[in-house]
Scaffold this motif. Structure first.
Motif, PDB file in Angstrom:
ATOM      1  N   GLN A  52       0.812  -1.219   0.000  1.00  0.00           N
ATOM      2  CA  GLN A  52       0.000   0.000   0.000  1.00  0.00           C
ATOM      3  C   GLN A  52       0.848   1.273   0.000  1.00  0.00           C
ATOM      4  O   GLN A  52       0.325   2.368  -0.203  1.00  0.00           O
ATOM      5  N   SER A  75       3.200   2.656  -1.960  1.00  0.00           N
ATOM      6  CA  SER A  75       3.279   3.499  -3.160  1.00  0.00           C
ATOM      7  C   SER A  75       1.951   4.215  -3.416  1.00  0.00           C
ATOM      8  O   SER A  75       1.937   5.380  -3.842  1.00  0.00           O
ATOM      9  N   ALA A  76       0.835   3.532  -3.154  1.00  0.00           N
ATOM     10  CA  ALA A  76      -0.479   4.160  -3.336  1.00  0.00           C
ATOM     11  C   ALA A  76      -0.663   5.305  -2.330  1.00  0.00           C
ATOM     12  O   ALA A  76      -1.276   6.332  -2.650  1.00  0.00           O
ATOM     13  N   TYR A  77      -0.153   5.107  -1.127  1.00  0.00           N
ATOM     14  CA  TYR A  77      -0.200   6.160  -0.106  1.00  0.00           C
ATOM     15  C   TYR A  77       0.533   7.405  -0.593  1.00  0.00           C
ATOM     16  O   TYR A  77       0.005   8.523  -0.553  1.00  0.00           O
ATOM     17  N   GLU A 135       1.342   8.239  -3.676  1.00  0.00           N
ATOM     18  CA  GLU A 135       0.672   8.798  -4.854  1.00  0.00           C
ATOM     19  C   GLU A 135      -0.560   9.602  -4.453  1.00  0.00           C
ATOM     20  O   GLU A 135      -0.819  10.676  -5.009  1.00  0.00           O
ATOM     21  N   GLN A 136      -1.324   9.079  -3.502  1.00  0.00           N
ATOM     22  CA  GLN A 136      -2.543   9.780  -3.098  1.00  0.00           C
ATOM     23  C   GLN A 136      -2.226  11.106  -2.424  1.00  0.00           C
ATOM     24  O   GLN A 136      -2.860  12.124  -2.711  1.00  0.00           O
TER      25      GLN A 136
END
Length: 268
Positions: free
Chosen positions: A60, A62-64, A66-67
């Motif tokens: 999670q 990288s998604a964190y 990016e967000q």
């Protein structure tokens, strides 16, 4: 300038609400800056999410990032959103964390000691059946890790440096000079410490660190900053004005904020 550099969200498994909700709450509270700093994954663990109720999964991360970066752009006209992380400090696992943070455009990294000898600092049971000498050893081991975290060069801020008192208020009165030693090291390493208002939600009923520690921090030249450690959106910026006044009463004139891993000082 009103800011909050220590907030979490639902990826860590024990906070409520998404990042956007924390940003919206910050805007409602009149903040100029909101830092998102959820718990780092356990990067040295072989599994993706070793402790689902404590920290986000490695997958999670990288998604964190990016967000937060996307929301930073989206809200740029309303509030400055900073990308941070609250990183655990494990002295034997530094390489895994350093590798994970490489090339991530953090604005700051908070380094926190959450366990000593593999036991959570918030575990009430660690104090049972210990005599006074053993309690001193426990406290000194905790501050030894905090010293090491300051020396590591990994962190811009050290999180809640007396949080071991959270569910054991007697911790504060355990006699040792290692608190002073740790503060001297923190000053020498030029790392900031946070005033973290989440202690009010624990048995100790007060901020981290105590006024006594803050007075010593000022004496040794340690820089301070602010974080609510919010795990629900409603706590963003919690007691900011009270902290400002307390710091002024103690004798502080400025405190620290960050951008692109660079610290700048703000008048209280």
């Amino acid at each position: 300038m009103k800011f909050d550099l220590h907030t979490h969200h639902n990826r860590c498994g024990h906070a409520e609400g998404g990042i956007r909700e924390y940003i919206e709450s910050a805007i409602e509270q009149g903040l100029s800056v909101i830092g998102i700093s959820d718990h780092s994954p356990y990067f040295a663990m072989p599994v993706d999410q070793a402790f689902p109720k404590i920290a986000m999964a490695k997958s999670q991360f990288s998604a964190y990032i990016e967000q937060v970066l996307q929301l930073k752009k989206e809200y740029a006209s309303k509030i400055e959103v900073l990308l941070g992380v609250e990183s655990d400090y494990f002295p034997d696992e530094l390489d895994a964390y350093k590798k994970a943070y490489q090339n991530v455009p953090f604005d700051y990294i908070i380094g926190s000691v959450h366990s000593v000898k593999g036991i959570s600092i918030f575990n009430r049971n660690r104090w049972k059946k210990l005599n006074e000498e053993q309690k001193i050893v426990e406290k000194e081991l905790y501050y030894d890790l905090i010293e090491q975290s300051a020396r590591s060069g990994m962190f811009d801020i050290l999180g809640h440096i007396d949080a071991m008192k959270g569910f054991y208020p007697e911790f504060t009165s355990i006699p040792t000079d290692r608190v002073d030693t740790a503060l001297k090291v923190i000053a020498q390493c030029d790392v900031a410490i946070e005033i973290n208002t989440s202690g009010k939600t624990k048995d100790c009923g007060g901020w981290y660190p105590s006024d006594e520690v803050l007075e010593k921090a000022l004496h040794y030249g340690v820089k301070v900053t602010f974080g609510s450690d919010a795990h629900i959106p409603e706590r963003v910026g919690d007691e900011f004005e009270l902290v400002v006044q307390r710091l002024k009463d103690i004798g502080f004139k400025q405190w620290a904020c960050f951008r692109n891993r660079e610290r700048y000082m703000v008048e209280l």
